[in-house]
Design a protein around this motif. Structure first.
Motif, PDB file in Angstrom:
ATOM      1  N   UNK A 331      14.653 -75.464 -20.307  1.00  0.00           N
ATOM      2  CA  UNK A 331      14.056 -74.161 -20.020  1.00  0.00           C
ATOM      3  C   UNK A 331      15.107 -73.060 -19.959  1.00  0.00           C
ATOM      4  N   UNK A 332      16.163 -73.208 -20.739  1.00  0.00           N
ATOM      5  CA  UNK A 332      17.153 -72.143 -20.861  1.00  0.00           C
ATOM      6  C   UNK A 332      16.824 -71.339 -22.111  1.00  0.00           C
ATOM      7  N   UNK A 333      16.651 -70.035 -21.948  1.00  0.00           N
ATOM      8  CA  UNK A 333      16.384 -69.196 -23.119  1.00  0.00           C
ATOM      9  C   UNK A 333      17.424 -68.088 -23.171  1.00  0.00           C
ATOM     10  N   UNK A 334      17.720 -67.640 -24.385  1.00  0.00           N
ATOM     11  CA  UNK A 334      18.839 -66.716 -24.554  1.00  0.00           C
ATOM     12  C   UNK A 334      18.576 -65.682 -25.635  1.00  0.00           C
ATOM     13  N   UNK A 335      19.350 -64.609 -25.535  1.00  0.00           N
ATOM     14  CA  UNK A 335      19.477 -63.648 -26.625  1.00  0.00           C
ATOM     15  C   UNK A 335      20.963 -63.515 -26.889  1.00  0.00           C
ATOM     16  N   UNK A 336      21.385 -63.909 -28.066  1.00  0.00           N
ATOM     17  CA  UNK A 336      22.795 -63.822 -28.445  1.00  0.00           C
ATOM     18  C   UNK A 336      23.010 -62.513 -29.201  1.00  0.00           C
ATOM     19  N   UNK A 337      23.734 -61.575 -28.597  1.00  0.00           N
ATOM     20  CA  UNK A 337      23.891 -60.261 -29.218  1.00  0.00           C
ATOM     21  C   UNK A 337      24.778 -60.291 -30.459  1.00  0.00           C
ATOM     22  N   UNK A 338      25.376 -61.438 -30.742  1.00  0.00           N
ATOM     23  CA  UNK A 338      26.127 -61.575 -31.992  1.00  0.00           C
ATOM     24  C   UNK A 338      25.179 -61.735 -33.193  1.00  0.00           C
ATOM     25  N   UNK A 339      23.958 -62.172 -32.909  1.00  0.00           N
ATOM     26  CA  UNK A 339      23.014 -62.403 -34.004  1.00  0.00           C
ATOM     27  C   UNK A 339      21.720 -61.612 -33.864  1.00  0.00           C
ATOM     28  N   UNK A 340      21.540 -60.920 -32.731  1.00  0.00           N
ATOM     29  CA  UNK A 340      20.318 -60.132 -32.510  1.00  0.00           C
ATOM     30  C   UNK A 340      20.695 -58.690 -32.163  1.00  0.00           C
ATOM     31  N   UNK A 341      19.940 -57.722 -32.690  1.00  0.00           N
ATOM     32  CA  UNK A 341      20.274 -56.300 -32.450  1.00  0.00           C
ATOM     33  C   UNK A 341      19.784 -55.810 -31.089  1.00  0.00           C
ATOM     34  N   UNK A 342      20.090 -56.552 -30.046  1.00  0.00           N
ATOM     35  CA  UNK A 342      19.525 -56.266 -28.740  1.00  0.00           C
ATOM     36  C   UNK A 342      19.925 -54.887 -28.223  1.00  0.00           C
ATOM     37  N   UNK A 343      21.221 -54.606 -28.223  1.00  0.00           N
ATOM     38  CA  UNK A 343      21.674 -53.368 -27.606  1.00  0.00           C
ATOM     39  C   UNK A 343      21.289 -52.123 -28.383  1.00  0.00           C
ATOM     40  N   UNK A 344      21.077 -52.241 -29.673  1.00  0.00           N
ATOM     41  CA  UNK A 344      20.706 -51.055 -30.433  1.00  0.00           C
ATOM     42  C   UNK A 344      19.196 -50.931 -30.629  1.00  0.00           C
ATOM     43  N   UNK A 345      18.411 -51.819 -30.005  1.00  0.00           N
ATOM     44  CA  UNK A 345      16.952 -51.739 -30.157  1.00  0.00           C
ATOM     45  C   UNK A 345      16.164 -51.896 -28.865  1.00  0.00           C
ATOM     46  N   UNK A 346      16.689 -52.661 -27.900  1.00  0.00           N
ATOM     47  CA  UNK A 346      15.828 -53.071 -26.791  1.00  0.00           C
ATOM     48  C   UNK A 346      15.274 -51.918 -25.961  1.00  0.00           C
ATOM     49  N   UNK A 347      16.034 -50.827 -25.817  1.00  0.00           N
ATOM     50  CA  UNK A 347      15.562 -49.722 -24.990  1.00  0.00           C
ATOM     51  C   UNK A 347      14.266 -49.129 -25.515  1.00  0.00           C
ATOM     52  N   UNK A 348      14.078 -49.163 -26.832  1.00  0.00           N
ATOM     53  CA  UNK A 348      12.859 -48.626 -27.427  1.00  0.00           C
ATOM     54  C   UNK A 348      11.877 -49.716 -27.829  1.00  0.00           C
ATOM     55  N   UNK A 349      12.126 -50.943 -27.383  1.00  0.00           N
ATOM     56  CA  UNK A 349      11.191 -52.036 -27.642  1.00  0.00           C
ATOM     57  C   UNK A 349      10.898 -52.820 -26.365  1.00  0.00           C
ATOM     58  N   UNK A 350      10.582 -52.119 -25.272  1.00  0.00           N
ATOM     59  CA  UNK A 350      10.299 -52.845 -24.032  1.00  0.00           C
ATOM     60  C   UNK A 350       9.069 -53.732 -24.148  1.00  0.00           C
ATOM     61  N   UNK A 351       8.118 -53.326 -24.975  1.00  0.00           N
ATOM     62  CA  UNK A 351       6.919 -54.138 -25.179  1.00  0.00           C
ATOM     63  C   UNK A 351       7.249 -55.425 -25.931  1.00  0.00           C
ATOM     64  N   UNK A 352       8.279 -55.362 -26.786  1.00  0.00           N
ATOM     65  CA  UNK A 352       8.710 -56.553 -27.516  1.00  0.00           C
ATOM     66  C   UNK A 352       9.458 -57.500 -26.588  1.00  0.00           C
TER      67      UNK A 352
END
Length: 380
Positions: A331-352
Protein backbone atom coordinates in the motif's frame (compact mmCIF):
# COMPACT_ATOMS: atom_id res chain seq x y z
CA UNK A 1 -29.44 87.36 8.72
CA UNK A 2 -26.70 86.15 11.07
CA UNK A 3 -29.12 83.91 12.96
CA UNK A 4 -29.97 82.04 9.80
CA UNK A 5 -26.32 81.75 8.73
CA UNK A 6 -24.82 80.71 12.11
CA UNK A 7 -26.63 77.31 12.39
CA UNK A 8 -25.64 76.55 8.82
CA UNK A 9 -21.97 76.96 9.75
CA UNK A 10 -22.34 74.58 12.65
CA UNK A 11 -24.14 72.01 10.53
CA UNK A 12 -21.34 72.15 7.97
CA UNK A 13 -18.63 71.92 10.59
CA UNK A 14 -20.36 69.03 12.31
CA UNK A 15 -20.60 67.10 9.05
CA UNK A 16 -16.93 67.80 8.35
CA UNK A 17 -15.84 66.70 11.81
CA UNK A 18 -17.93 63.53 11.53
CA UNK A 19 -16.29 62.70 8.22
CA UNK A 20 -12.73 63.13 9.51
CA UNK A 21 -13.22 61.47 12.89
CA UNK A 22 -14.29 58.33 11.06
CA UNK A 23 -12.04 58.86 8.06
CA UNK A 24 -10.60 55.33 8.15
CA UNK A 25 -13.93 53.64 7.43
CA UNK A 26 -15.26 56.40 5.17
CA UNK A 27 -12.10 56.58 3.12
CA UNK A 28 -12.08 52.83 2.55
CA UNK A 29 -15.75 52.81 1.67
CA UNK A 30 -15.41 55.69 -0.77
CA UNK A 31 -12.24 54.26 -2.27
CA UNK A 32 -13.89 51.01 -3.27
CA UNK A 33 -17.51 52.09 -3.64
CA UNK A 34 -17.28 52.36 -7.43
CA UNK A 35 -14.74 49.57 -7.79
CA UNK A 36 -15.02 45.80 -8.04
CA UNK A 37 -13.09 43.37 -5.88
CA UNK A 38 -11.94 40.26 -7.72
CA UNK A 39 -14.21 37.47 -6.54
CA UNK A 40 -12.23 34.88 -4.59
CA UNK A 41 -13.75 31.79 -3.00
CA UNK A 42 -10.72 29.88 -1.69
CA UNK A 43 -7.47 31.87 -1.97
CA UNK A 44 -6.56 33.91 1.11
CA UNK A 45 -3.16 35.38 0.30
CA UNK A 46 -3.97 37.90 -2.39
CA UNK A 47 -6.62 40.53 -2.94
CA UNK A 48 -7.40 42.56 -6.03
CA UNK A 49 -9.60 45.62 -6.58
CA UNK A 50 -10.40 46.73 -10.11
CA UNK A 51 -11.14 50.25 -11.28
CA UNK A 52 -11.31 51.98 -14.65
CA UNK A 53 -7.52 52.20 -15.02
CA UNK A 54 -6.47 48.75 -13.79
CA UNK A 55 -6.00 46.81 -10.56
CA UNK A 56 -4.75 47.42 -7.05
CA UNK A 57 -3.10 44.20 -5.89
CA UNK A 58 -2.04 43.00 -2.46
CA UNK A 59 -0.07 39.83 -1.79
CA UNK A 60 0.18 38.80 1.85
CA UNK A 61 3.03 36.57 3.01
CA UNK A 62 4.14 35.35 6.41
CA UNK A 63 7.77 36.13 7.19
CA UNK A 64 9.00 35.02 10.58
CA UNK A 65 6.50 36.39 13.11
CA UNK A 66 4.82 39.01 10.97
CA UNK A 67 2.72 39.31 7.85
CA UNK A 68 4.09 41.31 4.94
CA UNK A 69 1.70 43.06 2.56
CA UNK A 70 3.22 43.71 -0.88
CA UNK A 71 1.18 46.30 -2.78
CA UNK A 72 1.52 47.11 -6.45
CA UNK A 73 -0.55 48.64 -9.18
CA UNK A 74 -1.39 47.06 -12.54
CA UNK A 75 -2.41 49.74 -15.03
CA UNK A 76 -3.89 49.17 -18.48
CA UNK A 77 -1.37 50.37 -21.06
CA UNK A 78 -3.85 52.74 -22.67
CA UNK A 79 -4.47 54.32 -19.24
CA UNK A 80 -0.86 55.02 -18.28
CA UNK A 81 -0.48 58.55 -16.96
CA UNK A 82 2.20 60.66 -15.37
CA UNK A 83 0.49 60.44 -12.01
CA UNK A 84 3.22 59.64 -9.51
CA UNK A 85 2.86 56.95 -6.87
CA UNK A 86 4.32 56.63 -3.42
CA UNK A 87 7.76 55.07 -3.09
CA UNK A 88 6.18 51.97 -1.53
CA UNK A 89 4.07 51.19 -4.59
CA UNK A 90 4.83 49.83 -8.05
CA UNK A 91 2.93 50.65 -11.23
CA UNK A 92 3.15 47.95 -13.88
CA UNK A 93 1.73 48.34 -17.40
CA UNK A 94 -0.54 45.45 -18.44
CA UNK A 95 -0.82 43.24 -20.29
CA UNK A 96 2.83 42.41 -19.68
CA UNK A 97 4.80 41.61 -22.80
CA UNK A 98 7.96 40.18 -21.24
CA UNK A 99 7.90 38.01 -18.09
CA UNK A 100 10.46 35.98 -16.16
CA UNK A 101 9.33 33.09 -13.94
CA UNK A 102 11.82 31.73 -11.43
CA UNK A 103 10.13 28.38 -10.81
CA UNK A 104 8.11 25.78 -12.68
CA UNK A 105 5.34 26.17 -10.10
CA UNK A 106 4.80 29.70 -11.42
CA UNK A 107 4.76 28.48 -15.01
CA UNK A 108 1.89 26.17 -14.03
CA UNK A 109 -0.66 28.94 -14.41
CA UNK A 110 0.62 30.06 -17.80
CA UNK A 111 0.52 26.46 -18.99
CA UNK A 112 -3.05 26.08 -17.77
CA UNK A 113 -4.10 29.25 -19.61
CA UNK A 114 -2.28 27.97 -22.71
CA UNK A 115 -0.42 31.24 -23.04
CA UNK A 116 3.35 31.18 -22.75
CA UNK A 117 4.28 33.77 -25.37
CA UNK A 118 5.22 36.50 -22.83
CA UNK A 119 7.67 34.21 -21.00
CA UNK A 120 11.23 35.25 -21.88
CA UNK A 121 13.15 33.71 -19.00
CA UNK A 122 12.98 30.98 -16.39
CA UNK A 123 15.27 29.42 -13.81
CA UNK A 124 17.77 26.67 -14.47
CA UNK A 125 16.96 24.23 -11.71
CA UNK A 126 14.58 21.71 -13.18
CA UNK A 127 13.85 19.90 -16.42
CA UNK A 128 10.46 20.81 -17.86
CA UNK A 129 7.95 18.40 -19.33
CA UNK A 130 5.91 21.04 -21.18
CA UNK A 131 6.74 20.61 -24.87
CA UNK A 132 5.95 24.15 -25.90
CA UNK A 133 8.16 25.69 -23.23
CA UNK A 134 10.93 23.18 -23.87
CA UNK A 135 10.92 24.11 -27.55
CA UNK A 136 11.08 27.81 -26.73
CA UNK A 137 14.03 27.21 -24.42
CA UNK A 138 15.84 25.08 -26.99
CA UNK A 139 15.27 27.68 -29.68
CA UNK A 140 16.54 30.49 -27.46
CA UNK A 141 13.24 32.34 -27.22
CA UNK A 142 13.24 31.64 -23.48
CA UNK A 143 16.52 32.02 -21.60
CA UNK A 144 17.62 30.15 -18.50
CA UNK A 145 18.62 32.95 -16.16
CA UNK A 146 20.14 30.97 -13.28
CA UNK A 147 18.70 30.23 -9.86
CA UNK A 148 18.67 31.68 -6.40
CA UNK A 149 22.09 32.90 -5.37
CA UNK A 150 23.48 32.53 -8.88
CA UNK A 151 21.37 34.69 -11.19
CA UNK A 152 22.81 35.90 -14.48
CA UNK A 153 22.07 39.57 -13.86
CA UNK A 154 23.48 40.74 -17.18
CA UNK A 155 21.24 38.32 -19.06
CA UNK A 156 18.19 39.25 -17.00
CA UNK A 157 18.76 42.96 -17.65
CA UNK A 158 19.16 42.33 -21.37
CA UNK A 159 15.79 40.57 -21.51
CA UNK A 160 14.10 43.77 -20.27
CA UNK A 161 11.27 41.97 -18.46
CA UNK A 162 8.19 43.88 -17.31
CA UNK A 163 8.06 41.73 -14.16
CA UNK A 164 9.85 38.84 -12.47
CA UNK A 165 7.77 36.36 -10.49
CA UNK A 166 9.63 35.24 -7.37
CA UNK A 167 8.97 32.96 -4.44
CA UNK A 168 8.51 34.89 -1.17
CA UNK A 169 9.57 31.77 0.74
CA UNK A 170 13.16 31.71 -0.52
CA UNK A 171 15.66 33.06 1.96
CA UNK A 172 17.67 35.82 0.37
CA UNK A 173 18.98 35.71 -3.16
CA UNK A 174 16.83 38.56 -4.51
CA UNK A 175 18.81 41.57 -3.32
CA UNK A 176 20.81 41.65 -6.54
CA UNK A 177 17.63 41.42 -8.62
CA UNK A 178 16.13 44.40 -6.81
CA UNK A 179 19.08 46.50 -7.89
CA UNK A 180 18.00 46.04 -11.50
CA UNK A 181 14.86 48.06 -10.83
CA UNK A 182 12.56 45.38 -12.25
CA UNK A 183 9.31 44.75 -10.32
CA UNK A 184 9.55 41.52 -8.31
CA UNK A 185 6.11 39.95 -7.88
CA UNK A 186 5.77 37.51 -4.96
CA UNK A 187 3.90 34.33 -5.79
CA UNK A 188 2.47 33.10 -2.48
CA UNK A 189 0.24 30.39 -3.90
CA UNK A 190 2.13 27.69 -2.05
CA UNK A 191 1.21 29.15 1.31
CA UNK A 192 -2.45 28.45 0.62
CA UNK A 193 -3.72 25.66 2.86
CA UNK A 194 -6.25 24.16 0.46
CA UNK A 195 -5.88 22.72 -3.06
CA UNK A 196 -8.52 25.04 -4.49
CA UNK A 197 -6.83 27.97 -2.79
CA UNK A 198 -3.69 27.29 -4.79
CA UNK A 199 -5.59 26.79 -8.01
CA UNK A 200 -7.41 30.11 -7.63
CA UNK A 201 -4.10 31.92 -8.05
CA UNK A 202 -4.65 31.48 -11.77
CA UNK A 203 -6.87 34.56 -11.43
CA UNK A 204 -3.91 36.52 -10.09
CA UNK A 205 -1.62 35.50 -12.96
CA UNK A 206 -4.35 36.20 -15.49
CA UNK A 207 -4.34 39.91 -14.61
CA UNK A 208 -0.80 40.28 -15.94
CA UNK A 209 -1.58 38.78 -19.35
CA UNK A 210 -5.17 39.83 -20.06
CA UNK A 211 -6.74 36.42 -19.49
CA UNK A 212 -9.15 37.22 -16.65
CA UNK A 213 -12.26 35.68 -18.24
CA UNK A 214 -10.44 32.53 -19.30
CA UNK A 215 -9.01 32.09 -15.79
CA UNK A 216 -12.39 32.48 -14.12
CA UNK A 217 -14.07 30.00 -16.45
CA UNK A 218 -11.32 27.45 -16.01
CA UNK A 219 -11.15 27.79 -12.24
CA UNK A 220 -14.91 27.48 -11.88
CA UNK A 221 -14.81 24.20 -13.81
CA UNK A 222 -11.99 22.88 -11.64
CA UNK A 223 -13.74 23.86 -8.41
CA UNK A 224 -17.00 22.28 -9.56
CA UNK A 225 -15.30 18.97 -10.32
CA UNK A 226 -13.24 19.01 -7.13
CA UNK A 227 -16.32 19.61 -5.01
CA UNK A 228 -18.23 16.90 -6.87
CA UNK A 229 -15.49 14.43 -5.99
CA UNK A 230 -15.47 15.40 -2.31
CA UNK A 231 -19.17 14.66 -2.18
CA UNK A 232 -18.44 11.09 -3.28
CA UNK A 233 -16.30 10.48 -0.20
CA UNK A 234 -18.44 12.17 2.43
CA UNK A 235 -20.50 9.10 3.19
CA UNK A 236 -17.75 6.48 3.16
CA UNK A 237 -17.90 4.39 6.32
CA UNK A 238 -14.32 3.15 6.37
CA UNK A 239 -11.63 5.80 6.12
CA UNK A 240 -8.15 4.24 5.75
CA UNK A 241 -5.24 5.83 7.61
CA UNK A 242 -2.37 7.37 5.67
CA UNK A 243 1.01 8.96 6.34
CA UNK A 244 3.49 10.72 4.09
CA UNK A 245 7.18 11.17 3.30
CA UNK A 246 10.41 9.43 4.24
CA UNK A 247 13.78 10.20 5.80
CA UNK A 248 15.93 12.92 4.25
CA UNK A 249 19.42 13.22 5.73
CA UNK A 250 18.15 11.56 8.90
CA UNK A 251 15.07 13.80 9.26
CA UNK A 252 11.46 12.98 8.41
CA UNK A 253 9.59 16.12 7.36
CA UNK A 254 5.97 15.43 8.24
CA UNK A 255 3.07 17.51 6.86
CA UNK A 256 1.01 18.99 9.66
CA UNK A 257 -2.50 17.90 10.51
CA UNK A 258 -3.93 21.11 9.06
CA UNK A 259 -1.60 21.24 6.07
CA UNK A 260 -2.30 21.34 2.38
CA UNK A 261 -1.71 17.60 2.05
CA UNK A 262 -3.89 16.78 5.06
CA UNK A 263 -6.78 18.58 3.35
CA UNK A 264 -6.29 16.39 0.30
CA UNK A 265 -6.32 13.17 2.35
CA UNK A 266 -9.50 14.16 4.16
CA UNK A 267 -11.25 15.18 0.94
CA UNK A 268 -10.26 11.82 -0.56
CA UNK A 269 -11.95 9.90 2.25
CA UNK A 270 -8.85 8.98 4.25
CA UNK A 271 -7.72 9.72 7.79
CA UNK A 272 -4.37 11.42 8.11
CA UNK A 273 -2.36 9.96 10.97
CA UNK A 274 -1.05 13.25 12.37
CA UNK A 275 -3.92 15.17 13.96
CA UNK A 276 -2.29 18.42 15.01
CA UNK A 277 -2.83 22.01 13.98
CA UNK A 278 0.41 22.52 12.06
CA UNK A 279 -0.11 23.97 8.59
CA UNK A 280 3.41 23.32 7.32
CA UNK A 281 5.87 20.46 7.58
CA UNK A 282 7.82 19.81 10.77
CA UNK A 283 10.97 17.74 11.28
CA UNK A 284 10.62 14.51 13.28
CA UNK A 285 12.98 11.65 14.01
CA UNK A 286 12.36 8.16 12.69
CA UNK A 287 11.30 6.77 16.06
CA UNK A 288 8.47 9.30 16.41
CA UNK A 289 7.14 8.55 12.93
CA UNK A 290 7.58 4.81 13.48
CA UNK A 291 5.48 4.83 16.64
CA UNK A 292 2.72 6.84 14.98
CA UNK A 293 2.60 5.25 11.53
CA UNK A 294 3.54 1.61 12.00
CA UNK A 295 -0.05 0.37 11.62
CA UNK A 296 -1.23 2.91 9.05
CA UNK A 297 -3.00 1.54 5.99
CA UNK A 298 -1.29 3.64 3.28
CA UNK A 299 2.04 5.38 2.74
CA UNK A 300 2.32 8.25 0.28
CA UNK A 301 5.60 9.32 -1.35
CA UNK A 302 6.46 12.35 -3.47
CA UNK A 303 10.07 11.94 -4.48
CA UNK A 304 12.81 12.80 -6.96
CA UNK A 305 14.34 9.38 -7.54
CA UNK A 306 15.78 7.63 -10.61
CA UNK A 307 13.16 6.40 -13.05
CA UNK A 308 12.35 2.81 -12.10
CA UNK A 309 12.44 3.42 -8.36
CA UNK A 310 10.83 0.43 -6.58
CA UNK A 311 10.26 -1.41 -3.29
CA UNK A 312 13.72 -2.92 -3.23
CA UNK A 313 15.33 0.49 -3.66
CA UNK A 314 13.19 1.95 -0.88
CA UNK A 315 13.98 -0.81 1.61
CA UNK A 316 17.67 -0.57 0.73
CA UNK A 317 17.67 3.02 1.98
CA UNK A 318 16.53 1.92 5.44
CA UNK A 319 15.59 -1.63 6.43
CA UNK A 320 13.19 -0.30 9.04
CA UNK A 321 10.82 0.80 6.27
CA UNK A 322 9.97 -2.88 5.92
CA UNK A 323 8.28 -2.84 9.34
CA UNK A 324 5.45 -0.55 8.24
CA UNK A 325 2.16 -2.32 7.61
CA UNK A 326 1.59 -0.21 4.50
CA UNK A 327 4.84 -1.51 3.03
CA UNK A 328 4.02 -5.15 3.79
CA UNK A 329 0.53 -4.81 2.32
CA UNK A 330 1.82 -3.19 -0.90
CA UNK A 331 0.00 0.00 0.00
CA UNK A 332 2.85 2.37 -0.80
CA UNK A 333 1.96 4.80 -3.58
CA UNK A 334 4.19 7.43 -5.11
CA UNK A 335 4.64 10.23 -7.57
CA UNK A 336 8.17 10.37 -8.95
CA UNK A 337 8.82 13.91 -10.16
CA UNK A 338 11.59 12.62 -12.41
CA UNK A 339 8.94 10.99 -14.60
CA UNK A 340 5.76 12.96 -13.82
CA UNK A 341 5.13 16.70 -14.39
CA UNK A 342 3.88 17.14 -10.84
CA UNK A 343 5.39 20.49 -9.96
CA UNK A 344 4.48 22.18 -13.22
CA UNK A 345 0.87 20.91 -13.26
CA UNK A 346 -0.50 19.90 -9.88
CA UNK A 347 -1.51 23.38 -8.69
CA UNK A 348 -3.98 23.64 -11.56
CA UNK A 349 -5.07 20.00 -11.41
CA UNK A 350 -6.32 19.57 -7.84
CA UNK A 351 -9.28 17.58 -9.14
CA UNK A 352 -6.84 15.19 -10.83
CA UNK A 353 -4.70 14.79 -7.71
CA UNK A 354 -7.86 14.19 -5.67
CA UNK A 355 -9.05 11.60 -8.19
CA UNK A 356 -5.69 9.82 -7.86
CA UNK A 357 -6.12 9.66 -4.09
CA UNK A 358 -9.73 8.49 -4.28
CA UNK A 359 -8.72 5.81 -6.76
CA UNK A 360 -6.17 4.57 -4.22
CA UNK A 361 -8.29 4.79 -1.06
CA UNK A 362 -11.74 4.04 -2.51
CA UNK A 363 -11.39 2.63 -6.05
CA UNK A 364 -15.03 1.57 -6.10
CA UNK A 365 -16.12 5.24 -6.19
CA UNK A 366 -14.46 5.93 -9.57
CA UNK A 367 -13.95 2.46 -11.07
CA UNK A 368 -13.08 3.62 -14.60
CA UNK A 369 -10.50 6.18 -13.52
CA UNK A 370 -6.86 5.89 -14.59
CA UNK A 371 -4.31 7.59 -12.26
CA UNK A 372 -2.33 10.50 -13.60
CA UNK A 373 0.28 11.48 -10.99
CA UNK A 374 0.30 8.73 -8.37
CA UNK A 375 0.85 5.02 -8.81
CA UNK A 376 1.64 2.01 -6.62
CA UNK A 377 5.32 1.65 -5.77
CA UNK A 378 6.52 -1.05 -8.21
CA UNK A 379 7.75 -4.34 -6.83
CA UNK A 380 10.71 -4.31 -9.21
Amino acid sequence: MMRRFFPLIWITLAATVLMFTSCGGVKTKNQYASQDSLALSYANNFKVVKDARGYDCHVVTQKKDKKVDDHFRLTFRDSISDVSMSSSEMEIPIPCKRIICLSSTQLTYFFALDYIDPIVGTNSSRRLFHKGMTQRINSGKVKRVGKQGNFNLELIASLQPDVIFVSPFKRGGYASLKQLGIPLIPMAAYSEETPLGRAEWVKFISLFIGKEKEATVQFDQIAKEYNRLTQLTKEVKERPTVFSGKLRSGIWYVPGGNSFYAHYFRDAGAEYVFKDQYTGARPLDFETVYAKCLDADYWRLLLPEPVGYNRQMLIKEDERYGDFDAFNRDHVFMCNIRSKPFYEENAMKPHIVLSDYIHIFHPELIPEYKPYFYEPLPNE
